[in-house]
Design a protein around this motif. Structure first.
Motif, PDB file in Angstrom:
ATOM      1  N   ALA A 111       0.920  -1.188   0.003  1.00 37.51           N
ATOM      2  CA  ALA A 111       0.010  -0.003   0.024  1.00 37.51           C
ATOM      3  C   ALA A 111       0.787   1.320   0.095  1.00 37.51           C
ATOM      4  CB  ALA A 111      -0.969  -0.005   1.303  1.00 37.51           C
ATOM      5  N   ARG A 112       1.930   1.273   0.932  1.00 41.94           N
ATOM      6  CA  ARG A 112       2.903   2.376   0.745  1.00 41.94           C
ATOM      7  C   ARG A 112       3.403   2.547  -0.327  1.00 41.94           C
ATOM      8  NH1 ARG A 112       5.635   6.647   2.531  1.00 41.94           N
ATOM      9  NH2 ARG A 112       7.849   6.507   2.652  1.00 41.94           N
ATOM     10  N   GLU A 113       3.867   1.526  -0.853  1.00 37.91           N
ATOM     11  CA  GLU A 113       4.679   1.284  -2.224  1.00 37.91           C
ATOM     12  C   GLU A 113       3.828   1.923  -3.302  1.00 37.91           C
ATOM     13  OE1 GLU A 113       5.871  -2.753  -2.607  1.00 37.91           O
ATOM     14  OE2 GLU A 113       7.055  -2.660  -0.665  1.00 37.91           O
ATOM     15  N   ALA A 114       2.696   1.753  -3.465  1.00 38.55           N
ATOM     16  CA  ALA A 114       1.748   2.345  -4.610  1.00 38.55           C
ATOM     17  C   ALA A 114       1.501   3.940  -4.279  1.00 38.55           C
ATOM     18  CB  ALA A 114       0.199   1.342  -4.425  1.00 38.55           C
ATOM     19  N   ARG A 115       1.374   4.028  -2.791  1.00 41.85           N
ATOM     20  CA  ARG A 115       1.315   5.713  -2.918  1.00 41.85           C
ATOM     21  C   ARG A 115       2.617   6.253  -2.986  1.00 41.85           C
ATOM     22  NH1 ARG A 115      -0.837   3.763   2.065  1.00 41.85           N
ATOM     23  NH2 ARG A 115       1.135   4.262   3.116  1.00 41.85           N
ATOM     24  N   GLN A 116       3.704   5.847  -2.933  1.00 44.47           N
ATOM     25  CA  GLN A 116       4.980   6.406  -3.193  1.00 44.47           C
ATOM     26  C   GLN A 116       5.004   6.681  -4.619  1.00 44.47           C
ATOM     27  OE1 GLN A 116       5.872   8.185  -0.537  1.00 44.47           O
ATOM     28  NE2 GLN A 116       7.778   7.799  -0.840  1.00 44.47           N
ATOM     29  N   ILE A 117       4.744   5.336  -5.500  1.00 41.99           N
ATOM     30  CA  ILE A 117       4.719   5.272  -6.936  1.00 41.99           C
ATOM     31  C   ILE A 117       3.832   6.580  -7.342  1.00 41.99           C
ATOM     32  CG2 ILE A 117       4.200   4.127  -8.980  1.00 41.99           C
ATOM     33  CD1 ILE A 117       5.268   1.728  -7.494  1.00 41.99           C
ATOM     34  N   ALA A 118       2.657   6.511  -6.981  1.00 43.33           N
ATOM     35  CA  ALA A 118       1.565   7.650  -7.280  1.00 43.33           C
ATOM     36  C   ALA A 118       2.286   9.225  -7.039  1.00 43.33           C
ATOM     37  CB  ALA A 118       0.321   7.736  -6.766  1.00 43.33           C
ATOM     38  N   ARG A 119       2.764   9.193  -5.989  1.00 36.90           N
ATOM     39  CA  ARG A 119       3.402  10.661  -5.532  1.00 36.90           C
ATOM     40  C   ARG A 119       4.453  10.848  -6.586  1.00 36.90           C
ATOM     41  NH1 ARG A 119       7.607  11.306  -2.340  1.00 36.90           N
ATOM     42  NH2 ARG A 119       7.869  13.232  -1.486  1.00 36.90           N
ATOM     43  N   LEU A 120       5.353  10.077  -6.750  1.00 38.08           N
ATOM     44  CA  LEU A 120       6.526  10.154  -7.447  1.00 38.08           C
ATOM     45  C   LEU A 120       6.047  10.421  -9.024  1.00 38.08           C
ATOM     46  CD1 LEU A 120       9.753  10.272  -6.813  1.00 38.08           C
ATOM     47  CD2 LEU A 120       9.810   8.119  -7.972  1.00 38.08           C
TER      48      LEU A 120
END
Length: 119
Positions: free
Chosen positions: A66-75
């Motif tokens: 879940a965090r990885e998905a948020r980080q990818i979207a943010r980046l």
């Protein structure tokens, strides 16, 4: 068109000293940016090593999808606003995430091998 062979140097006509000087200036900037990127990645990995230790100590999983998905979207958003290809930014982050997870797995293995003590 293929890239020049490794070790090849750019050649400019003898009258193009200004071109060579500008090329050198730009390459110096690139070298400085590359150095900054390496140092920033080193700092990032110092932080993720501490995260890995905390996760291992508390028996949390090495990956957090879940965090990885948020980080990818943010980046991707950051990349778009910086006029950088979001697909490239995502590939880079996925590569970094994979390495972080590998580190976290190793830390967890070390904690287990040491009976929960500091490796």
């Amino acid at each position: 068109m293929s890239a020049p062979p490794t070790g090849a140097t750019d050649t400019a006509t003898p009258g193009d000293a200004a071109v060579r000087a500008e090329l050198s200036r730009l390459r110096d900037s690139i070298d400085n940016i590359d150095a900054a990127v390496v140092h920033m990645l080193a700092e990032r990995f110092k932080c993720t090593q501490r995260v890995g230790r905390l996760k291992a100590d508390h028996k949390l999983p090495p990956a957090d999808p879940a965090r990885e998905a948020r980080q990818i979207a943010r980046l991707r958003e950051l990349a778009e606003s910086a006029k950088l290809d979001p697909g490239f930014a995502e590939k880079l982050l996925n590569f970094i995430i994979a390495e972080v997870i590998r580190h976290h797995e190793q830390i967890a293995d070390d904690v287990v091998a040491n009976g929960g003590g500091t490796p």
